[in-house]
Write a protein that holds these residues in place. Structure first.
Motif, mmCIF file in Angstrom:
data_model
loop_
_atom_site.group_PDB
_atom_site.id
_atom_site.type_symbol
_atom_site.label_atom_id
_atom_site.label_comp_id
_atom_site.label_asym_id
_atom_site.label_seq_id
_atom_site.Cartn_x
_atom_site.Cartn_y
_atom_site.Cartn_z
ATOM 1 N N GLY A 267 -18.580 10.154 -18.033
ATOM 2 C CA GLY A 267 -19.511 9.803 -19.095
ATOM 3 C C GLY A 267 -18.995 8.675 -19.962
ATOM 4 O O GLY A 267 -19.727 7.720 -20.276
ATOM 5 N N PHE A 268 -17.724 8.758 -20.370
ATOM 6 C CA PHE A 268 -17.156 7.688 -21.198
ATOM 7 C C PHE A 268 -17.059 6.370 -20.422
ATOM 8 O O PHE A 268 -17.247 5.291 -20.989
ATOM 9 C CB PHE A 268 -15.774 8.096 -21.714
ATOM 10 N N THR A 269 -16.774 6.458 -19.127
ATOM 11 C CA THR A 269 -16.705 5.239 -18.318
ATOM 12 C C THR A 269 -18.068 4.571 -18.239
ATOM 13 O O THR A 269 -18.189 3.342 -18.382
ATOM 14 C CB THR A 269 -16.203 5.580 -16.903
ATOM 15 N N LEU A 270 -19.110 5.366 -18.010
ATOM 16 C CA LEU A 270 -20.465 4.819 -17.942
ATOM 17 C C LEU A 270 -20.892 4.232 -19.289
ATOM 18 O O LEU A 270 -21.502 3.157 -19.353
ATOM 19 C CB LEU A 270 -21.442 5.922 -17.514
ATOM 20 N N LEU A 271 -20.527 4.913 -20.370
ATOM 21 C CA LEU A 271 -20.882 4.422 -21.700
ATOM 22 C C LEU A 271 -20.170 3.099 -21.997
ATOM 23 O O LEU A 271 -20.774 2.155 -22.523
ATOM 24 C CB LEU A 271 -20.513 5.470 -22.747
ATOM 25 N N ALA A 272 -18.882 3.028 -21.635
ATOM 26 C CA ALA A 272 -18.118 1.802 -21.871
ATOM 27 C C ALA A 272 -18.692 0.642 -21.069
ATOM 28 O O ALA A 272 -18.759 -0.497 -21.553
ATOM 29 C CB ALA A 272 -16.649 2.030 -21.496
ATOM 30 N N PHE A 273 -19.120 0.912 -19.846
ATOM 31 C CA PHE A 273 -19.690 -0.147 -19.018
ATOM 32 C C PHE A 273 -20.989 -0.670 -19.613
ATOM 33 O O PHE A 273 -21.229 -1.883 -19.665
ATOM 34 C CB PHE A 273 -19.923 0.377 -17.595
ATOM 35 N N ASN A 274 -21.835 0.232 -20.073
ATOM 36 C CA ASN A 274 -23.121 -0.193 -20.646
ATOM 37 C C ASN A 274 -22.941 -0.936 -21.959
ATOM 38 O O ASN A 274 -23.769 -1.777 -22.322
ATOM 39 C CB ASN A 274 -24.028 1.021 -20.862
ATOM 40 N N LEU A 275 -21.878 -0.648 -22.691
ATOM 41 C CA LEU A 275 -21.608 -1.342 -23.950
ATOM 42 C C LEU A 275 -20.815 -2.623 -23.741
ATOM 43 O O LEU A 275 -20.524 -3.332 -24.704
ATOM 44 C CB LEU A 275 -20.838 -0.415 -24.899
ATOM 45 N N GLY A 276 -20.461 -2.912 -22.489
ATOM 46 C CA GLY A 276 -19.697 -4.122 -22.201
ATOM 47 C C GLY A 276 -18.223 -4.003 -22.506
ATOM 48 O O GLY A 276 -17.516 -5.017 -22.585
ATOM 49 N N LEU A 277 -17.717 -2.777 -22.707
ATOM 50 C CA LEU A 277 -16.295 -2.560 -23.000
ATOM 51 C C LEU A 277 -15.562 -2.331 -21.677
ATOM 52 O O LEU A 277 -15.370 -1.201 -21.230
ATOM 53 C CB LEU A 277 -16.126 -1.355 -23.932
ATOM 54 N N THR A 278 -15.179 -3.435 -21.042
ATOM 55 C CA THR A 278 -14.563 -3.318 -19.716
ATOM 56 C C THR A 278 -13.222 -2.600 -19.774
ATOM 57 O O THR A 278 -12.791 -1.990 -18.789
ATOM 58 C CB THR A 278 -14.362 -4.716 -19.115
ATOM 59 N N GLU A 279 -12.536 -2.665 -20.939
ATOM 60 C CA GLU A 279 -11.250 -1.968 -21.028
ATOM 61 C C GLU A 279 -11.424 -0.466 -20.884
ATOM 62 O O GLU A 279 -10.540 0.230 -20.397
ATOM 63 C CB GLU A 279 -10.573 -2.275 -22.376
#
Length: 499
Positions: free
Chosen positions: A391-403
């Motif tokens: 879930g956090f990985t998907l959220l980070a991807f959608n927010l553009g937070l590649t780190e």
């Protein structure tokens, strides 16, 4: 029970690890520091001659203990080529049945300076031939030899005196007379032979970056007991500079040619810099050392580089727990978290770890109300941790937070057990103890990460495996410690205040 065997074991571990590391550095050439640069020389010998039929050309190859041969090659279209060695003399021999007209042969050597300037060679005894001087020169030679002999104490000092006299003919009329007949190198060698001093002519190349069509220069090697010394007949100096390469030291000639005429040998050279580690790896491969880790496939090398960091982390954890007294949730959990930090980078890893553990504790508090068996509860937590990470990985991807995508490197099983242990600790000891152990775990993980994510540590852990024996010795020594830990000394603060 006597501790002598224990301390003997510690000594053996230290000595073995240190000896192996010294061997790796001095014998294998592995640099002590990452990023070290090694100077290399590429020297090309160009042989030219006029051929008339069957040809055999034999060229002396570099023979200098101060340079290590990294690689060599030859360009000789239409010729057979053989590299031979006899009595310490290496030669390249080109042969062909029929060659006509102008011919060119090339030999290229890549050489690495190693600062070994000793010329000791017990396998070769220099012969002293009889010398016959031309009429009118014998008197001058005798006078020069007698003067140098009176001012010397042994072969080395005698050769030094002669070399200085030959290099300064303006101060000696007899020397000037002899130089009218002989070149300085052959003259110095003949004078030494006349005095029955073992010596020989050797031919060296002055290395200068970018120079072309250079010629070999004669030097004189003098034997004193089992040691040899070099003299420059043009300057009268003993010894040589770092940029002097002995090309022909054994044998009697630089080039032997049959079936041709008008031969000539010239040299071109280029100085280069390359990583010292890459040079050492190539040298080990050239010597056929098959047990090197660098012979493994790159995938396995990459895996081992990570695994060899674990003993560093273990050493840090033992030090912080045994001597400092930091509390952690799980003994070596901080090491695994530190390994994850290496993949995620520190700030991203800290944020991801705190978010996953916080969410996991909330979910775990609900599961505790269901009165599940331990195996079922921890299994559910493992699956839920996987869902949280996804879930956090998907959220980070959608927010553009590649780190944030790197949090997938966290070990799920370890995270699940960390959540389980902290939840139980919360129920039994309260939130304060959770903060102490959780904070201690994070602090130890950060310190461990800083120790492991270091270029020097990575370099030593993979290239100097003896360091792991030293780490074992240090851990065993700390395992004998039974005194107060540093953080426990706070209990005695009131006593100090009373004074």
């Amino acid at each position: 029970m006597s501790k002598k065997p224990f301390y003997l074991l510690i000594f053996l571990l230290f000595a073995s690890g240190l000896s192996y590391n010294i061997y790796r550095h001095h014998t294998d050439g592995i640099p002590l520091f990452p990023g070290s640069v090694q100077t290399t020389w590429t020297v090309e010998a160009r042989v030219t001659y006029t051929a008339s039929g069957a040809v055999e050309a034999s060229l002396a190859l570099p023979s200098d203990p101060a340079f290590t041969l990294l690689s060599e090659s030859a360009a000789s279209p239409g010729y057979g080529l053989a590299m031979t060695e006899e009595a310490g003399a290496r030669r390249a021999t080109w042969t062909t049945r029929d060659a006509q007209g102008r011919q060119e042969l090339y030999y290229t050597a890549n050489l690495v300076p190693n600062a070994n300037y000793k010329l000791n060679d017990r396998s070769e005894t220099m012969t002293v031939p009889n010398v016959v001087w031309d009429e009118g020169l014998d008197t001058a030679a005798t006078a020069v030899i007698e003067k140098a002999w009176e001012q010397s104490a042994n072969n080395r000092s005698f050769a030094r005196q002669l070399a200085q006299m030959v290099a300064n003919p303006d101060q000696q009329q007899n020397v000037a007379l002899l130089l009218g007949r002989y070149e300085s190198g052959p003259l110095l060698n003949r004078l030494l032979h006349s005095a029955k001093v073992p010596s020989k002519l050797v031919y060296a190349l002055n290395l200068e970056d970018g120079r072309r069509r250079q010629q070999l220069q004669p030097w004189v090697e003098v034997q004193e007991g089992d040691k040899s010394y070099l003299f420059n007949p043009r300057t009268g100096a003993e010894g040589r500079d770092d940029n002097v390469l002995l090309w022909q030291r054994h044998g009697n000639s630089v080039l032997d040619l049959s079936g041709g005429s008008n031969s000539n040998v010239t040299f071109s050279m280029i100085e280069d810099s390359r990583p010292a580690l890459a040079t050492a790896i190539d040298m080990m491969a050239g010597h056929g050392r098959g047990l090197s880790l660098y012979n493994l496939p790159l995938e396995e090398q990459s895996l081992l580089r990570g695994l060899f960091l674990i003993p560093i982390g273990v050493l840090v954890v033992v030090f912080l727990r045994v001597l400092i007294g930091l509390k952690t949730s799980g003994t070596f959990m901080p090491v695994l978290i530190a390994l994850a930090f290496i993949q995620t980078k520190l700030l991203t890893g800290l944020i991801g770890f705190l978010l996953i553990v916080a969410c996991g504790l909330v979910i775990r508090s609900y599961l505790s109300n269901l009165n599940l068996l331990l195996i079922s509860r921890i299994s559910a937590v493992v699956i839920l941790v996987l869902g949280i990470i996804a879930g956090f990985t998907l959220l980070a991807f959608n927010l553009g937070l590649t780190e944030g995508l790197t949090i997938t490197f966290f070990p799920m099983i370890i995270l699940a057990w960390t959540i389980e242990r902290m939840s139980i600790l919360w129920e039994e000891e309260g939130p304060k103890e959770v903060m102490i152990q959780g904070g201690g775990s994070l602090l130890v993980a950060v310190i461990t990460y800083l120790a492991m994510d270091n270029d020097l540590v990575r370099h030593w852990a993979f290239n100097f495996l003896g360091i792991h024996l030293i780490i074992v010795a240090c851990i065993l020594l700390m395992g004998q410690y039974t005194g107060y830990r540093l953080l426990e000394l706070r209990r005695f603060r009131p006593l100090a205040e009373d004074k």
